[in-house]
Design a protein around this motif. Structure first.
Motif, PDB file in Angstrom:
ATOM      1  N   ASP A  51      73.749 -42.479  68.284  1.00 43.85           N
ATOM      2  CA  ASP A  51      72.538 -41.805  67.837  1.00 43.85           C
ATOM      3  C   ASP A  51      72.754 -40.295  67.932  1.00 43.85           C
ATOM      4  O   ASP A  51      73.855 -39.836  68.278  1.00 43.85           O
ATOM      5  CB  ASP A  51      71.317 -42.263  68.634  1.00 43.85           C
ATOM      6  CG  ASP A  51      71.371 -41.901  70.117  1.00 43.85           C
ATOM      7  OD1 ASP A  51      72.113 -40.961  70.505  1.00 43.85           O
ATOM      8  OD2 ASP A  51      70.664 -42.550  70.908  1.00 43.85           O
ATOM      9  N   TYR A  52      71.730 -39.528  67.641  1.00 41.82           N
ATOM     10  CA  TYR A  52      71.873 -38.079  67.555  1.00 41.82           C
ATOM     11  C   TYR A  52      72.410 -37.489  68.859  1.00 41.82           C
ATOM     12  O   TYR A  52      73.385 -36.735  68.864  1.00 41.82           O
ATOM     13  CB  TYR A  52      70.527 -37.449  67.197  1.00 41.82           C
ATOM     14  CG  TYR A  52      70.624 -36.002  66.771  1.00 41.82           C
ATOM     15  CD1 TYR A  52      70.790 -35.666  65.432  1.00 41.82           C
ATOM     16  CD2 TYR A  52      70.546 -34.972  67.697  1.00 41.82           C
ATOM     17  CE1 TYR A  52      70.885 -34.339  65.027  1.00 41.82           C
ATOM     18  CE2 TYR A  52      70.637 -33.645  67.305  1.00 41.82           C
ATOM     19  CZ  TYR A  52      70.805 -33.327  65.970  1.00 41.82           C
ATOM     20  OH  TYR A  52      70.905 -32.018  65.582  1.00 41.82           O
ATOM     21  N   HIS A  53      71.772 -37.840  69.966  1.00 44.47           N
ATOM     22  CA  HIS A  53      72.159 -37.254  71.248  1.00 44.47           C
ATOM     23  C   HIS A  53      73.525 -37.768  71.717  1.00 44.47           C
ATOM     24  O   HIS A  53      74.298 -37.015  72.323  1.00 44.47           O
ATOM     25  CB  HIS A  53      71.084 -37.541  72.293  1.00 44.47           C
ATOM     26  CG  HIS A  53      69.754 -36.940  71.943  1.00 44.47           C
ATOM     27  ND1 HIS A  53      69.538 -35.574  71.940  1.00 44.47           N
ATOM     28  CD2 HIS A  53      68.574 -37.510  71.559  1.00 44.47           C
ATOM     29  CE1 HIS A  53      68.283 -35.329  71.579  1.00 44.47           C
ATOM     30  NE2 HIS A  53      67.680 -36.487  71.347  1.00 44.47           N
ATOM     31  N   GLU A  54      73.831 -39.022  71.418  1.00 45.08           N
ATOM     32  CA  GLU A  54      75.149 -39.554  71.766  1.00 45.08           C
ATOM     33  C   GLU A  54      76.242 -38.835  70.979  1.00 45.08           C
ATOM     34  O   GLU A  54      77.311 -38.541  71.525  1.00 45.08           O
ATOM     35  CB  GLU A  54      75.197 -41.056  71.476  1.00 45.08           C
ATOM     36  CG  GLU A  54      74.366 -41.891  72.429  1.00 45.08           C
ATOM     37  CD  GLU A  54      74.245 -43.334  71.989  1.00 45.08           C
ATOM     38  OE1 GLU A  54      73.919 -44.188  72.837  1.00 45.08           O
ATOM     39  OE2 GLU A  54      74.461 -43.616  70.780  1.00 45.08           O
ATOM     40  N   ALA A  55      75.971 -38.550  69.704  1.00 41.48           N
ATOM     41  CA  ALA A  55      76.966 -37.840  68.891  1.00 41.48           C
ATOM     42  C   ALA A  55      77.221 -36.442  69.442  1.00 41.48           C
ATOM     43  O   ALA A  55      78.363 -35.971  69.470  1.00 41.48           O
ATOM     44  CB  ALA A  55      76.495 -37.767  67.443  1.00 41.48           C
ATOM     45  N   VAL A  56      76.165 -35.777  69.910  1.00 37.66           N
ATOM     46  CA  VAL A  56      76.333 -34.459  70.533  1.00 37.66           C
ATOM     47  C   VAL A  56      77.165 -34.581  71.803  1.00 37.66           C
ATOM     48  O   VAL A  56      78.097 -33.797  72.051  1.00 37.66           O
ATOM     49  CB  VAL A  56      74.961 -33.821  70.844  1.00 37.66           C
ATOM     50  CG1 VAL A  56      75.144 -32.535  71.648  1.00 37.66           C
ATOM     51  CG2 VAL A  56      74.204 -33.533  69.552  1.00 37.66           C
TER      52      VAL A  56
END
Length: 259
Positions: A51-56
């Motif tokens: 998800d977005y935060h995991e990708a960051v």
């Protein structure tokens, strides 16, 4: 990944029909393949998309700008989950690259080993990508960018959430095609000085992301229309009004083919 494994992870691909559709699509050459990956492999890849935060957290590069917003791009293969690493290998596999050369008529395509501008793209609510043309040349390798492949990986995507891929004519007066980011759909189009495309604003709920994987193919030989100089990514609004130029771009009813 061996060349013998590649076909087993792809749905059967008839070269002749997408080749005709690619040639017939003008002024931008493109085609769309539904069910691009073998179903179980597509589901396997989708299940491990960050998800977005995991990708960051995995080291992805965040974009929060006028033309490219609420997006994370992850290109470091060493940080990919195993299934996504296999997908990256598959998209660079000589068997597939040769098929794409035969479909497009672009001889001796080569995949980008560092996924410049490609890789995992994760976009959250409010995300967008303005209509633009891509950089046309990799200075670091001397390769000419020729073909974009974008694969959509969300198991469920409500059309009301937007996020469609748009293809525009060179004058930015007419939208040529609009593609929903449907699961396991691959859209391919040629990279030229006038192949304008973008992503509509995303209106998905909080906690949902628009997930895709992009890879770009190159040739060592310059295309016939090569202007003799590097072109960075250029953003334009409809009707041809110049919006912005991103200086760091080099870091960076559809035609459907039955499979």
């Amino acid at each position: 990944m061996s060349t013998t494994e590649a076909p087993s992870l792809l749905s059967p691909l008839n070269v002749d029909l997408p080749a005709k559709r690619y040639r017939d699509a003008k002024p931008v050459h493109f085609f769309c393949i539904e069910n691009f990956l073998e179903r179980s492999f597509a589901e396997e890849v989708s299940a491990v998309c960050p998800d977005y935060h995991e990708a960051v957290a995995l080291g992805g590069r965040q974009f929060n700008a006028l033309n490219e917003d609420v997006k994370v791009q992850l290109t470091d293969v060493s940080h990919f989950p195993d299934s996504i690493r296999r997908l990256s290998d598959l998209l660079a596999n000589p068997t597939l690259v040769d098929r794409l050369s035969r479909i497009t008529g672009i001889p001796e395509l080569v995949a980008d080993p560092v996924l410049s501008g490609g890789g995992m793209h994760v976009m959250g609510p409010g995300g967008k990508l303005g209509v633009h043309v891509d950089f046309n040349y990799q200075r670091s390798t001397g390769l000419h960018r020729r073909l974009n492949l974008i694969l959509y990986l969300n198991r469920r995507w409500d059309p009301a959430w937007g996020g469609e891929l748009e293809l525009w004519d060179p004058e930015m007066k007419r939208r040529l095609e609009l593609f929903q980011p449907t699961f396991n759909r691959a859209v391919l189009f040629n990279t030229t000085r006038v192949s304008f495309h973008g992503v509509n604003a995303i209106r998905c709920p909080s906690g949902v992301t628009r997930n895709s994987f992009a890879v770009f193919y190159y040739t060592r030989q310059a295309p016939p229309e090569w202007p003799g100089k590097h072109q960075t990514t250029i953003y334009r609004a409809p009707q041809g009004a110049l919006e912005a130029i991103r200086p760091d771009a080099d870091r960076t009813r559809a035609h459907r083919s039955p499979v």
